[in-house]
Design an enzyme around this catalytic site. Structure first.
Site, mmCIF file in Angstrom:
data_model
loop_
_atom_site.group_PDB
_atom_site.id
_atom_site.type_symbol
_atom_site.label_atom_id
_atom_site.label_comp_id
_atom_site.label_asym_id
_atom_site.label_seq_id
_atom_site.Cartn_x
_atom_site.Cartn_y
_atom_site.Cartn_z
ATOM 1 C CB SER A 148 15.081 -20.050 16.936
ATOM 2 O OG SER A 148 14.128 -19.160 16.497
ATOM 3 C CG ASP A 213 7.505 -21.207 20.344
ATOM 4 O OD1 ASP A 213 7.239 -20.026 20.038
ATOM 5 O OD2 ASP A 213 8.588 -21.759 20.089
ATOM 6 C CG HIS A 242 10.620 -18.976 20.240
ATOM 7 N ND1 HIS A 242 10.411 -20.046 19.393
ATOM 8 C CD2 HIS A 242 11.660 -18.283 19.718
ATOM 9 C CE1 HIS A 242 11.267 -19.989 18.392
ATOM 10 N NE2 HIS A 242 12.044 -18.942 18.574
#
Length: 295
Positions: A148, A213, A242
């Site tokens: 991320s 996501d 995610h």
């Protein structure tokens, strides 16, 4: 200009758990070894306090595997700290047979300072220096892993190291602004400009992204993979979100396949070098990982 960028980043990119989910202490007093709450001695994890170039003290943990060929330098997402990820690191070390160096960004967990884009860059640079000095880890034996927002410091360092073994981008972002708005151009005030830095990475890149996501659309991962110079087979996890990709069985299988491929690549390069004249030789658990939104 840098201060403006940092303030933009702090406003919507950093959500350190409050309070921190762990503590750092010295066993047996001021001269004892550093320990992290929640980690028992039999887990074979060394704890470090690493000073960055701007004076912040960053917590880093080195998870040693006795048969490791490579070391994974893991940069986590923006809504977690090390205390929440201990089980994940334990599983990754066991299944992949790698050492893992993990760390908390400035302002996260027991690390001092404030979260900012540039502080994450200073953080990973300092942790990499620790790997070299304390453990003798070479670029050729290092794989950078960015989850991320952690893809930002990961690609910052990867663009500077020309002999890395590999890079893993897990639910990665093209840039901070592009998570919020589908802009075509890169603005000066944007943060984590991964879309530009990926072009400077000269090692194999594995991209992992969930197709469902709803925080960082999977097209971010797709574009980063397309822009990579050395593309490794990507993993698009159908229905993956995610923060839950570690729960899918193909996640660890694909990572293990990537590690094995990097080992074969390393052996092949060594064999090629040894055949040349001497004069030509040169040296699973879900985890909170990202949130976006104005404070």
């Amino acid at each position: 200009m840098g201060n403006v960028t940092s303030s933009v980043a702090a406003r919507f990119a950093f959500f350190p758990p409050e309070p921190a989910t762990y503590e750092v202490f010295r066993e047996g007093g001021a001269e004892g070894r550093l320990c992290l709450s929640g980690l028992s001695p039999e887990r074979n994890v060394a704890v470090h306090l690493v000073e960055t170039k701007v004076g912040n003290r960053v917590v880093a943990t080195f998870w040693r595997h006795p048969l490791a060929r490579f070391t994974l330098l893991y940069s986590h997402g923006n809504a977690a700290d090390l205390g929440q990820m201990l089980d994940l690191f334990f599983e990754l070390r066991a299944h992949l047979r790698v050492n893992i160096m993990s760390y908390d960004y400035s302002g996260y967990g027991a690390s001092t300072g404030k979260p900012s884009e540039f502080n994450t860059y200073y953080d990973i640079e300092a942790v990499y220096d620790c790997l070299k000095k304390e453990y003798g880890i070479k670029q050729e034996d290092l794989i950078l892993y960015g989850q991320s927002v952690g893809s930002g410091p990961t690609l910052h360092l990867a663009a500077r190291l020309q002999k890395l073994r590999g890079v893993v981008l897990h639910s990665a972002i093209l840039s901070g602004i592009r998570v919020l708005y589908p802009v075509k151009l890169t603005f000066w005030f944007d943060i984590f400009k991964n879309i530009d830095k990926i072009r400077q990475v000269n090692c194999p890149v594995l991209v992992i992204h969930g197709t469902a996501d709803d925080i960082v659309d999977w097209t971010h991962g797709k574009r980063l993979w397309e822009l990579s110079k050395e593309k490794y087979d990507p993993l698009w996890i159908k229905g993956g979100g995610h923060c839950n990709l570690e729960s899918y069985p193909q996640y660890i299988r694909h990572l293990r396949k990537f590690i094995n491929a990097m080992e074969k690549l390393s052996v092949a390069k060594q064999t090629t070098q040894s055949s040349l004249p001497t004069s030509t030789i040169t040296e699973v658990k879900h985890n909170k990982c990202l949130r976006f939104g104005k404070r």
